[in-house]
Every structure is written in structure tokens, then in C-alpha cells.
Design an enzyme around this catalytic site. Structure first.
Site, PDB file in Angstrom:
ATOM      1  N   THR A 279      38.508  34.059  43.519  1.00  0.00           N
ATOM      2  CA  THR A 279      38.345  34.785  42.262  1.00  0.00           C
ATOM      3  C   THR A 279      37.585  33.903  41.274  1.00  0.00           C
ATOM      4  O   THR A 279      37.475  32.689  41.466  1.00  0.00           O
ATOM      5  CB  THR A 279      39.707  35.167  41.671  1.00  0.00           C
ATOM      6  OG1 THR A 279      40.435  33.959  41.371  1.00  0.00           O
ATOM      7  CG2 THR A 279      40.520  36.005  42.644  1.00  0.00           C
TER       8      THR A 279
ATOM      9  N   GLU B  98      40.115  40.936  45.225  1.00  0.00           N
ATOM     10  CA  GLU B  98      41.300  41.243  46.042  1.00  0.00           C
ATOM     11  C   GLU B  98      41.206  42.582  46.767  1.00  0.00           C
ATOM     12  O   GLU B  98      42.027  42.870  47.633  1.00  0.00           O
ATOM     13  CB  GLU B  98      42.552  41.240  45.158  1.00  0.00           C
ATOM     14  CG  GLU B  98      42.946  39.872  44.617  1.00  0.00           C
ATOM     15  CD  GLU B  98      42.298  39.536  43.283  1.00  0.00           C
ATOM     16  OE1 GLU B  98      42.834  38.678  42.564  1.00  0.00           O
ATOM     17  OE2 GLU B  98      41.244  40.144  42.950  1.00  0.00           O
TER      18      GLU B  98
ATOM     19  N   TRP C 164      48.264  50.085  21.451  1.00  0.00           N
ATOM     20  CA  TRP C 164      47.150  49.487  22.181  1.00  0.00           C
ATOM     21  C   TRP C 164      45.820  49.990  21.642  1.00  0.00           C
ATOM     22  O   TRP C 164      45.642  51.185  21.376  1.00  0.00           O
ATOM     23  CB  TRP C 164      47.233  49.844  23.663  1.00  0.00           C
ATOM     24  CG  TRP C 164      48.278  49.090  24.419  1.00  0.00           C
ATOM     25  CD1 TRP C 164      49.019  48.036  23.991  1.00  0.00           C
ATOM     26  CD2 TRP C 164      48.701  49.331  25.767  1.00  0.00           C
ATOM     27  NE1 TRP C 164      49.868  47.603  24.960  1.00  0.00           N
ATOM     28  CE2 TRP C 164      49.699  48.382  26.074  1.00  0.00           C
ATOM     29  CE3 TRP C 164      48.338  50.244  26.739  1.00  0.00           C
ATOM     30  CZ2 TRP C 164      50.318  48.325  27.312  1.00  0.00           C
ATOM     31  CZ3 TRP C 164      48.949  50.195  27.969  1.00  0.00           C
ATOM     32  CH2 TRP C 164      49.938  49.241  28.262  1.00  0.00           C
TER      33      TRP C 164
END
Length: 536
Positions: free
Chosen positions: A185, A328, A443
Site C-alpha cells: 500500500t 487490497e 459529517w
């Protein structure tokens, strides 16, 4: 009762031998610093066989990690097959990582040999003495005039191939779960983590882009992988192209918009894929090239601004199709190709669909989970939660690591993305969990704010980050890059946003910057922005 089907391993040797037997007449072109190199699949297959012998002669045992430090080239494609088809593990090294990350990755993977493009020697060779596991550096001459070190650890790729006899017979991988490739990553939060792909996962992932409702890759296609081969196997496209028998065009070290558009025009490329920053830089030049051969332009790595996709549609009649994935997930998890129920939509409605990340591709399952309660959220286009993924090419853990919190107790991958899923299964990313602005218990999506800001005709790039706030916990700050020659004020940006977002979403600050910093894979580096502005 079991079925009476043959139990044959799903492994990359099948892809190689299929291409060798069926597609020997197809072509592989590589752009270099001194021109273009071209070879047929038949010539490529013989070079792969010679390289397989070289790997034996270099004393690399089963499962040995073989590093590559290179651009998108035909030689890199030879390594993509020779290494895993002989039972070794291909470790593609990200050429844009910082030195400390690169040395960490090489040592963590225990690479024994690194194949490096000559033009990249100035990046890798200064680190050679910090890489004790690496016995040899094999230099692939890509036309650069970089001096080659006079060192017993350095070998020449073409010399090794010329001295090696082609490996005879068929490559055999008995266990389809044998490791084939390793990719780390990008390490935006701590050390990079290794994702270890198997032959089975890689072959299944290679089949998926060939399906009609994903990318529909076929033998008739001419494919230009702009997305780098040094990261996530170039989204699996080299393997998929060889499986389909498509012609391949590799851009080599020149990744400028002019060079890429020239390759598309000259070689009549039908399919290409890259990150948004690449396609953004090409917009001013689209009308200067004949791009009529293109049937699909794919964007991923980060959300594609709707204005960018529409700019392509207006210029050449073809919008950018989004795909979503991560290291992934091998990486393709969704594709925003249109379906039959979109046939009667207006352009404005289609634009909304194209702004999503699309439906999960076959064999991939997605769910959205409330991060606090763990309750799975409905697919209603409104319920927000953490995105989880599962499937045969989704990682179950990290190389050399155990009990990682990124994986749930029931085996799903926690992607770190916050998302909603529409009733028809189209994924819409709200934000990365670490990039959400949490203001007053609510949010604020940095991605949505960025898309609105970048819709302003005077804005080139925009990134939204959170700044600490005593009263609200966090408040949004917009970092804006103004187009060359344009004039823009903070009030202009706010005036543009007011009719488009809730009042409490409006950024507290508008910071004008020269450029949004990028990660090693071309994504906006909000971590760098936060460090630069607030020391976070």
C-alpha cells in the site's frame, strides 16, 4: 455429492500459454526515450522463456521475491509472467516512494534481486548499500543515458537474456493458492503494508475485465495502461490484455499528456485507464488529437470529479468511466458502466450515474456498515456507513502481519471508505474515513465539496481538509489551485458554493495554493496539506 469436473489449478501459466499459442501475431509497443520498440506476442513469449532460464541461473529458489523498479514497458511485462510462472513472487516497487519507505518495503519483503530501468538508477542505486537482502541489480536499458554503476552486483538485462536458452515445455504451478505477486500500500498512515496476490486471485481478477458489463476487453482491443505497472499490477490490465490477446501499447517513462495522447492517436488505442490527475492534464489538448478510436477511458485511484468526466465527453464525445478499488482488492471492485435501466435518462441524469463508482463487479460483494453499532445499512442511497468488501481477489490479511484491524471477524475487508449504495447497487463514495470533516457531530464530505469547487470554471484543483475547532471539533478548509490566467477570490468560491451545499458545509477558510500535493500513486495527499497548514 461433488461434481465430476476436472480439478485444474487457476494459475498464470495458462494465460501465458494461451497467448503464446493463439496470439503470436499480436503486437506489444513500448515508447522509450529514443523512439518506440515493437515486438510480437511470439517474440515476447520467447523472451519470457529466456528470462525464466535467467531466474534459474541467478539462483532464485521457489517463492523468492523478485523486485521490479520500472516503468510500463514490454520488459516489465516479461517479468510479470516469467517470475510468477516459475514459482517466484513478483514484487513491484513503487518508484515514487520516499527513500525510507522504499528501503523498508524491500527489506520487509526480503527481495533478492531487483530489475531496474536504467532511467531510474539515480533513484534506486543510492540506496543499494541499505538493502542487504538484495544480491543483484539487473539493469533494463530504456534508452536513458544514465551511467551504469561499475559494481559486481550489477548485471545487464539484455546480456543475460542473450546468453540464456529459452526454457522448454510448459510452466507448471500445481497449487493455485501459491503466491504470485506482492504489492505494498502507499503508506499514507504509517508503514506500507504488503498485499500478497495468489495465482488463483490473479487469474480470476484477469477474467473480470473481459466481461461485457465491466470493460468488455477483447482480442480486437488496443490497450494503453497508463496506470503504473509498479502499483497494484496496473489494475490487473496487463494480465487481462494478455488473456484476451489484445494489442498493448506501453508509455514507458514519458507520462506527459502530449505523449499519451500521441500514443492513443498513433496506435488507434481503444481502451486506456489512469488516475484523475493524468486525465485532468489532458483536457486542454483533447481537441488537438484524433481520439476517435477510443471506446472506453477508465479513471480510478480517487473519485473522478464530474466536471472532468464531462469535459472529456464534451471534447471527444466520451466521458470517463469510474472504477473503484484499492491495493487490497487487486484492485477492481466496481465499475460505473451503464445498464439498460439508464437508457432513457437525460444527460444530466447520466452525469449523476457516472459520478458514482458503479456496481460491484462479478464475484465481489459489498456492504455498508454503521461503524458504531456494526449494523449493516440498507441499500437506499441515503444510509451512510463504512464500506466492507469480500471476494476471491480481496485480501484476507497483510504479508508478515497478524490480527490486523482492517479485517472483520467474519473475514471482510474494512476499506476505510465511507459510502452509500443506491437501490440498484451503484456505489457512491462519501469520503475516506480519515478525510471526513466531523463538525458538530455531523459529517461533511470533503469529496463532495471538492467536486463542487472544481466545477468553478476558474479552478484547476481543490482539496478539502479539516482544521481543529474548539466549538465544532472540526471545520472544513478548502485548498484551491486557480487556473493559469484566471482571477479568483475567496468570496467567489463561497458564492459558487452557497446554492450547492448546506450553509454549515461552507469552508471556514479558502487557502490558495500553487499545487495540491500528490501521493506516490497520484492521489491528493491531504495528510501533507494538514501537516503544512496545521502541523497535524
Amino acid at each position: 455429492m461433488h461434481g465430476l469436473m476436472q480439478d485444474r489449478p487457476l494459475a498464470l501459466p495458462h494465460v501465458f500459454h494461451r497467448a503464446e499459442q493463439l496470439f503470436g501475431h499480436k503486437n506489444i509497443v513500448t515508447a522509450t526515450a529514443i523512439g518506440e520498440e515493437s515486438m510480437s506476442y511470439a517474440e515476447w513469449a520467447q523472451r519470457v522463456r529466456r528470462l525464466a532460464t535467467v531466474l534459474d541461473q541467478l539462483g532464485l529458489g521457489p517463492q523468492a521475491r523478485v523486485g521490479t523498479f520500472g516503468w510500463n514497458t514490454g520488459r516489465h511485462l516479461e517479468l510479470y509472467f516469467a517470475v510468477p510462472c516459475t514459482g517466484r513472487v513478483l514484487h513491484t516497487l513503487n518508484i515514487r516512494l520516499f527513500a525510507d519507505q522504499l528501503t523498508y518495503i524491500v527489506q520487509h519483503a526480503d527481495d533478492e534481486v531487483i530489475f531496474v530501468d536504467r532511467s531510474l538508477l539515480p533513484v534506486l542505486w543510492p540506496l543499494a548499500d541499505q538493502l542487504p537482502s538484495v544480491r543483484l541489480f539487473v539493469v533494463m536499458d530504456d534508452g536513458a543515458d544514465t551511467p551504469i554503476p561499475d559494481d559486481p552486483r550489477v548485471r545487464d538485462y539484455e546480456t543475460l537474456l542473450a546468453q540464456a536458452a529459452p526454457k522448454q515445455g510448459r510452466f507448471e504451478i500445481d497449487d493455485e493458492n501459491t503466491a504470485a505477486a506482492l504489492c505494498y500500500t502507499s503508506g499514507t498512515t504509517g508503514n506500507p503494508k504488503g498485499v500478497l496476490y495468489s495465482h488463483r486471485s490473479t487469474l480470476l481478477h484477469s477474467l473480470m475485465p473481459l466481461t461485457a458489463d465491466v470493460f468488455g476487453l477483447s482480442e480486437r482491443d488496443v490497450l494503453l495502461p497508463v496506470v503504473p505497472m509498479f502499483h497494484v499490477n496496473a489494475w490487473g490490465l496487463p494480465y487481462a490484455a494478455v488473456l484476451a490477446g489484445a494489442d498493448l501499447v506501453f508509455p514507458g517513462p514519458s507520462m506527459t499528456p502530449v505523449a499519451l495522447l500521441g500514443l492513443i492517436e498513433r496506435h488507434r488505442v481503444t481502451f486506456t485507464a489512469g488516475v484523475p490527475t493524468i486525465w485532468m492534464g489532458a483536457v486542454p489538448l483533447l481537441n488537438e488529437h484524433d481520439l476517435s478510436s477510443l471506446r472506453l477511458v477508465v479513471g480510478g485511484g480517487s473519485a473522478i470529479p464530474s466536471t472532468l468526466s464531462e469535459a472529456w465527453r464534451e471534447a471527444i464525445g466520451l466521458p470517463i468511466t469510474q472504477a473503484w478499488g484499492m491495493t487490497e482488492t487487486s484492485p477492481i471492485g466496481t465499475a460505473a458502466t451503464l445498464r439498460s435501466h439508464h437508457a432513457d435518462l437525460t444527460q444530466e441524469e447520466l452525469q449523476h450515474v457516472r459520478a458514482s463508482q458503479g456496481q460491484p463487479v462479478p464475484l465481489v460483494d459489498l456492504r455498508v456498515v454503521d461503524p458504531d453499532s456494526g449494523v449493516e445499512q440498507p441499500w437506499d442511497g441515503a444510509s451512510v456507513g463504512e464500506l466492507h468488501a469480500s471476494g476471491p481477489w480481496i485480501a484476507s490479511g497483510y504479508f508478515g502481519s497478524h490480527d490486523d484491524p482492517n479485517f472483520t471477524d467474519d473475514g471482510w475487508l474494512r476499506t476505510g471508505d465511507v459510502a452509500v449504495i443506491e437501490e440498484d447497487g451503484y456505489l457512491r463514495l462519501v469520503d475516506r474515513a480519515k478525510d471526513l470533516v466531523k463538525s458538530g457531530g455531523e459529517w461533511i464530505s470533503s469529496v463532495e465539496l471538492e467536486n463542487h469547487i472544481m466545477a468553478h470554471p476558474s479552478v484547476s484543483e481543490a482539496a478539502v481538509i479539516a482544521k481543529p475547532d474548539v466549538k465544532w471539533s472540526e471545520r472544513p478548509v478548502a485548498c484551491v489551485v486557480v487556473k493559469t490566467g484566471a482571477v479568483l477570490t475567496a468570496e467567489d468560491v463561497l458564492e459558487h458554493l452557497r446554492p450547492r451545499v448546506a450553509r454549515w458545509w461552507l469552508p471556514d477558510e479558502i487557502q490558495f495554493i500553487d499545487e495540491v500535493p500528490k501521493t506516490s500513486t497520484g492521489k491528493f495527499s491531504k495528510k501533507t496539506l494538514r501537516e503544512q497548514l496545521y502541523g497535524q
